[in-house]
Design an enzyme around this catalytic site. Structure first.
Site, PDB file in Angstrom:
ATOM      1  N   ASN A 106      12.993 -11.907  -1.258  1.00  0.00           N
ATOM      2  CA  ASN A 106      12.286 -12.257  -0.027  1.00  0.00           C
ATOM      3  C   ASN A 106      13.141 -11.819   1.160  1.00  0.00           C
ATOM      4  O   ASN A 106      14.357 -12.048   1.171  1.00  0.00           O
ATOM      5  CB  ASN A 106      12.043 -13.769   0.027  1.00  0.00           C
ATOM      6  CG  ASN A 106      11.102 -14.130   1.162  1.00  0.00           C
ATOM      7  OD1 ASN A 106      11.311 -13.737   2.319  1.00  0.00           O
ATOM      8  ND2 ASN A 106      10.055 -14.860   0.841  1.00  0.00           N
ATOM      9  N   ARG A 145       7.808 -10.021  -3.860  1.00  0.00           N
ATOM     10  CA  ARG A 145       8.082 -11.440  -3.605  1.00  0.00           C
ATOM     11  C   ARG A 145       7.795 -12.291  -4.823  1.00  0.00           C
ATOM     12  O   ARG A 145       8.467 -13.265  -5.075  1.00  0.00           O
ATOM     13  CB  ARG A 145       7.211 -11.933  -2.445  1.00  0.00           C
ATOM     14  CG  ARG A 145       7.859 -11.681  -1.124  1.00  0.00           C
ATOM     15  CD  ARG A 145       7.290 -12.579  -0.096  1.00  0.00           C
ATOM     16  NE  ARG A 145       6.137 -11.976   0.561  1.00  0.00           N
ATOM     17  CZ  ARG A 145       5.654 -12.440   1.686  1.00  0.00           C
ATOM     18  NH1 ARG A 145       6.191 -13.489   2.257  1.00  0.00           N
ATOM     19  NH2 ARG A 145       4.617 -11.858   2.247  1.00  0.00           N
ATOM     20  N   VAL A 161      -4.775  12.871  16.037  1.00  0.00           N
ATOM     21  CA  VAL A 161      -5.099  11.727  16.887  1.00  0.00           C
ATOM     22  C   VAL A 161      -6.614  11.729  17.059  1.00  0.00           C
ATOM     23  O   VAL A 161      -7.179  12.742  17.476  1.00  0.00           O
ATOM     24  CB  VAL A 161      -4.394  11.839  18.261  1.00  0.00           C
ATOM     25  CG1 VAL A 161      -4.761  10.666  19.158  1.00  0.00           C
ATOM     26  CG2 VAL A 161      -2.883  11.931  18.090  1.00  0.00           C
ATOM     27  N   SER A 206       7.259   2.913  12.257  1.00  0.00           N
ATOM     28  CA  SER A 206       5.850   3.123  12.580  1.00  0.00           C
ATOM     29  C   SER A 206       5.739   3.840  13.922  1.00  0.00           C
ATOM     30  O   SER A 206       6.648   3.764  14.754  1.00  0.00           O
ATOM     31  CB  SER A 206       5.179   1.751  12.684  1.00  0.00           C
ATOM     32  OG  SER A 206       3.887   1.868  13.221  1.00  0.00           O
ATOM     33  N   ALA A 260       9.206  -3.025   3.035  1.00  0.00           N
ATOM     34  CA  ALA A 260       8.628  -4.368   3.201  1.00  0.00           C
ATOM     35  C   ALA A 260       8.645  -4.803   4.660  1.00  0.00           C
ATOM     36  O   ALA A 260       9.674  -4.725   5.327  1.00  0.00           O
ATOM     37  CB  ALA A 260       9.407  -5.376   2.358  1.00  0.00           C
ATOM     38  N   LYS A 279       7.661  -4.164  14.885  1.00  0.00           N
ATOM     39  CA  LYS A 279       8.164  -2.881  14.401  1.00  0.00           C
ATOM     40  C   LYS A 279       9.167  -2.277  15.398  1.00  0.00           C
ATOM     41  O   LYS A 279      10.149  -1.651  15.003  1.00  0.00           O
ATOM     42  CB  LYS A 279       7.012  -1.899  14.150  1.00  0.00           C
ATOM     43  CG  LYS A 279       6.050  -2.317  13.047  1.00  0.00           C
ATOM     44  CD  LYS A 279       6.718  -2.563  11.717  1.00  0.00           C
ATOM     45  CE  LYS A 279       7.149  -1.306  10.976  1.00  0.00           C
ATOM     46  NZ  LYS A 279       7.787  -1.625   9.661  1.00  0.00           N
ATOM     47  N   TYR A 326       0.833  -1.213   0.000  1.00  0.00           N
ATOM     48  CA  TYR A 326       0.000   0.000   0.000  1.00  0.00           C
ATOM     49  C   TYR A 326       0.870   1.267   0.000  1.00  0.00           C
ATOM     50  O   TYR A 326       0.769   2.110  -0.904  1.00  0.00           O
ATOM     51  CB  TYR A 326      -0.904  -0.069   1.235  1.00  0.00           C
ATOM     52  CG  TYR A 326      -1.743   1.144   1.524  1.00  0.00           C
ATOM     53  CD1 TYR A 326      -2.538   1.723   0.540  1.00  0.00           C
ATOM     54  CD2 TYR A 326      -1.768   1.689   2.800  1.00  0.00           C
ATOM     55  CE1 TYR A 326      -3.332   2.826   0.827  1.00  0.00           C
ATOM     56  CE2 TYR A 326      -2.566   2.780   3.101  1.00  0.00           C
ATOM     57  CZ  TYR A 326      -3.339   3.350   2.111  1.00  0.00           C
ATOM     58  OH  TYR A 326      -4.121   4.437   2.398  1.00  0.00           O
ATOM     59  N   ILE A 327       1.730   1.393   0.999  1.00  0.00           N
ATOM     60  CA  ILE A 327       2.555   2.608   1.102  1.00  0.00           C
ATOM     61  C   ILE A 327       3.603   2.635  -0.014  1.00  0.00           C
ATOM     62  O   ILE A 327       3.801   3.660  -0.677  1.00  0.00           O
ATOM     63  CB  ILE A 327       3.253   2.676   2.485  1.00  0.00           C
ATOM     64  CG1 ILE A 327       2.200   2.868   3.587  1.00  0.00           C
ATOM     65  CG2 ILE A 327       4.292   3.789   2.523  1.00  0.00           C
ATOM     66  CD1 ILE A 327       2.743   2.803   5.006  1.00  0.00           C
TER      67      ILE A 327
HETATM   68  P1  NAP Z   1       1.169  -3.906   2.914  1.00  0.00           P
HETATM   69  O1  NAP Z   1       0.361  -3.299   1.841  1.00  0.00           O
HETATM   70  O2  NAP Z   1       0.671  -5.165   3.537  1.00  0.00           O
HETATM   71  O3  NAP Z   1       2.646  -4.107   2.396  1.00  0.00           O
HETATM   72  C1  NAP Z   1       3.578  -4.931   3.042  1.00  0.00           C
HETATM   73  C2  NAP Z   1       4.678  -5.271   2.062  1.00  0.00           C
HETATM   74  O4  NAP Z   1       5.668  -6.073   2.727  1.00  0.00           O
HETATM   75  C3  NAP Z   1       4.164  -6.120   0.887  1.00  0.00           C
HETATM   76  O5  NAP Z   1       4.831  -5.729  -0.280  1.00  0.00           O
HETATM   77  C4  NAP Z   1       4.591  -7.526   1.287  1.00  0.00           C
HETATM   78  O6  NAP Z   1       4.759  -8.411   0.190  1.00  0.00           O
HETATM   79  C5  NAP Z   1       5.927  -7.215   1.928  1.00  0.00           C
HETATM   80  N1  NAP Z   1       6.407  -8.367   2.695  1.00  0.00           N
HETATM   81  C6  NAP Z   1       5.857  -8.936   3.785  1.00  0.00           C
HETATM   82  N2  NAP Z   1       6.580 -10.015   4.160  1.00  0.00           N
HETATM   83  C7  NAP Z   1       7.619 -10.112   3.272  1.00  0.00           C
HETATM   84  C8  NAP Z   1       8.712 -11.011   3.099  1.00  0.00           C
HETATM   85  N3  NAP Z   1       8.914 -12.039   3.921  1.00  0.00           N
HETATM   86  N4  NAP Z   1       9.578 -10.801   2.082  1.00  0.00           N
HETATM   87  C9  NAP Z   1       9.394  -9.770   1.226  1.00  0.00           C
HETATM   88  N5  NAP Z   1       8.397  -8.877   1.330  1.00  0.00           N
HETATM   89  C10 NAP Z   1       7.516  -9.063   2.334  1.00  0.00           C
HETATM   90  O7  NAP Z   1       1.334  -2.898   4.137  1.00  0.00           O
HETATM   91  P2  NAP Z   1       1.670  -1.332   4.213  1.00  0.00           P
HETATM   92  O8  NAP Z   1       0.629  -0.734   5.047  1.00  0.00           O
HETATM   93  O9  NAP Z   1       1.982  -0.756   2.895  1.00  0.00           O
HETATM   94  O10 NAP Z   1       2.996  -1.388   5.069  1.00  0.00           O
HETATM   95  C11 NAP Z   1       4.273  -1.098   4.525  1.00  0.00           C
HETATM   96  C12 NAP Z   1       5.202  -0.692   5.632  1.00  0.00           C
HETATM   97  O11 NAP Z   1       4.669   0.420   6.319  1.00  0.00           O
HETATM   98  C13 NAP Z   1       5.429  -1.778   6.692  1.00  0.00           C
HETATM   99  O12 NAP Z   1       6.772  -1.688   7.101  1.00  0.00           O
HETATM  100  C14 NAP Z   1       4.491  -1.341   7.819  1.00  0.00           C
HETATM  101  O13 NAP Z   1       4.924  -1.821   9.058  1.00  0.00           O
HETATM  102  C15 NAP Z   1       4.642   0.165   7.709  1.00  0.00           C
HETATM  103  N6  NAP Z   1       3.549   0.940   8.312  1.00  0.00           N
HETATM  104  C16 NAP Z   1       2.260   0.811   7.846  1.00  0.00           C
HETATM  105  C17 NAP Z   1       1.247   1.587   8.420  1.00  0.00           C
HETATM  106  C18 NAP Z   1      -0.172   1.535   7.940  1.00  0.00           C
HETATM  107  O14 NAP Z   1      -1.076   2.016   8.649  1.00  0.00           O
HETATM  108  N7  NAP Z   1      -0.450   1.007   6.766  1.00  0.00           N
HETATM  109  C19 NAP Z   1       1.562   2.452   9.477  1.00  0.00           C
HETATM  110  C20 NAP Z   1       2.869   2.569   9.915  1.00  0.00           C
HETATM  111  C21 NAP Z   1       3.865   1.809   9.314  1.00  0.00           C
HETATM  112  P3  NAP Z   1       3.568  -9.433  -0.241  1.00  0.00           P
HETATM  113  O15 NAP Z   1       2.542  -8.585  -0.943  1.00  0.00           O
HETATM  114  O16 NAP Z   1       4.241 -10.398  -1.130  1.00  0.00           O
HETATM  115  O17 NAP Z   1       3.035 -10.032   1.023  1.00  0.00           O
END
Ligand code: NAP
Length: 330
Positions: free
Chosen positions: A70, A43, A261, A134, A91, A173, A22-23
């Protein structure tokens, strides 16, 4: 549009890990818009649901290179980061229903981050790493919070508290960011972390991510809303902050990224004003007092030039995107 026009980073090669997420999808979009060449890891590059939306971005044909990686494969990022000036490590698994927190969340977050950083340490081309951390790694100290306290970048979540509270994603995190700082300090590397709150706003990818799902649950027939206060931020501000963190030479340390918030009760109220015909949850899940709201400092993020899209705009963008992608039932 094929480039950012006049940007001194035009043609600079950078890497984004977990690019289909997503991000990261927004980050890739904005990087391409600014004229960067992007080496983006996924992946499974053969899965159209992971890559089609990236390949369709403006500039992708000329400047996007998708590669398979990966987090848990030792050394798999060595060749990928070689030649890149910046590495955006985004990721990390983000979901809540886990059967085995260690293997599903903590290992990919912590070992994965160290794996990427080790590859960066081997590549002299890498000048700065931007880590997507995060607010989860900031606010969960376990100490009582006074209403007048202002949470800022000096706060760090306490892993013992996260473990005792079984907050496995928060723990993943916290441990990952802590391990990253220790590694870069030891190896004299330049890293900046972006610490967003709950990220909402339009989805580029076709699949539903955890934070957008929180809004979808409210509009898809839920009877109650959680008794929970969250820190909200728009995905476009998050992607932009990552790029600023790379481009601004003096950027350093951590950046909390929260527009406002708000309790779920506030979110439901705004949704009701925006969409009076929606059937929204009428009451809180319990009869306890609503979880109090805390304050988060915006000062450091403002120094990156972030202007903060307001929560009502972010909510509207999220709902419109969920409707367009046919996630909304009613
Ligand atoms: P997301 O859409 O679920 O994206 C997560 C990404 O990580 C996907 O590309 C996923 O790949 C990849 N990933 C997970 N396990 C992996 C592995 N073993 N090897 C390689 N890639 C892997 O979530 P998002 O919200 O965009 O989050 C992205 C980052 O932002 C993360 O670090 C998250 O902690 C951080 N974050 C998110 C939020 C929020 O509210 N969304 C807030 C603060 C921080 P697959 O598609 O193949 O699973």
């Amino acid at each position: 549009m094929s480039g950012g026009g006049g940007n001194s980073n035009e043609g600079t090669l950078v890497c984004v890990t977990g690019a289909n997420g997503y991000i990261a999808s927004w980050l890739v979009k904005l990087l391409l818009h600014r004229g960067y060449r992007v080496r983006a890891t996924v992946r499974d590059p053969s899965d159209p649901r992971k890559v089609d939306h990236l390949q369709k971005l403006d500039g992708a044909k000329e400047r996007l290179n998708l590669v398979k990686a990966n987090l848990l494969e030792e050394g798999s990022y060595d060749q990928i980061v070689a030649g890149c000036k910046g590495v955006f490590h985004t990721a990390s698994p983000f979901y809540h229903n886990v059967a085995d927190p260690q293997t599903e969340l903590i290992d990919p977050a912590v070992k994965g981050t160290l794996n990427v950083l080790k590859s960066c340490a081997k590549s002299p081309s890498v000048k700065r790493i931007v880590l997507t951390s995060s607010m989860a790694a900031v606010t969960y100290t376990g100490k009582p919070r006074n209403p007048e306290d202002i949470v800022d970048e000096t706060w760090f979540s306490n892993p013992d508290f996260c473990r005792e509270s079984k907050l496995w994603y928060v723990l993943s995190k916290t441990l990952a960011e802590d391990a990253a700082w220790k590694f870069v300090e030891k190896n004299n590397m330049d890293m900046v972390s972006i610490n967003p709150g709950m990220v909402i706003g339009p989805l580029l990818q076709p699949t539903l991510n955890a934070s957008a799902a929180a809004i979808l649950n409210l509009i898809n027939g839920a009877q109650t809303f959680p008794n929970f206060t969250l820190e909200w931020i728009n995905v476009k501000d998050v992607a932009n902050a990552h790029i600023q963190a790379f481009e601004v030479p003096l950027a350093n340390g951590r950046y909390c990224l929260v527009e406002t918030v708000a309790h779920y009760a506030d979110v439901v109220k705004i949704l009701h004003e925006l969409y009076p015909k929606f059937k929204l949850p009428a009451r809180c899940v319990d009869a306890k007092p609503l979880m109090p709201k805390h304050k988060i400092s915006k000062e450091k993020a403002k120094s990156l030039g972030i202007e903060f899209i307001p929560l009502d705009v972010s909510l509207k963008e999220t709902v419109e995107s969920l409707k367009k992608k046919r996630f909304v039932k009613f």
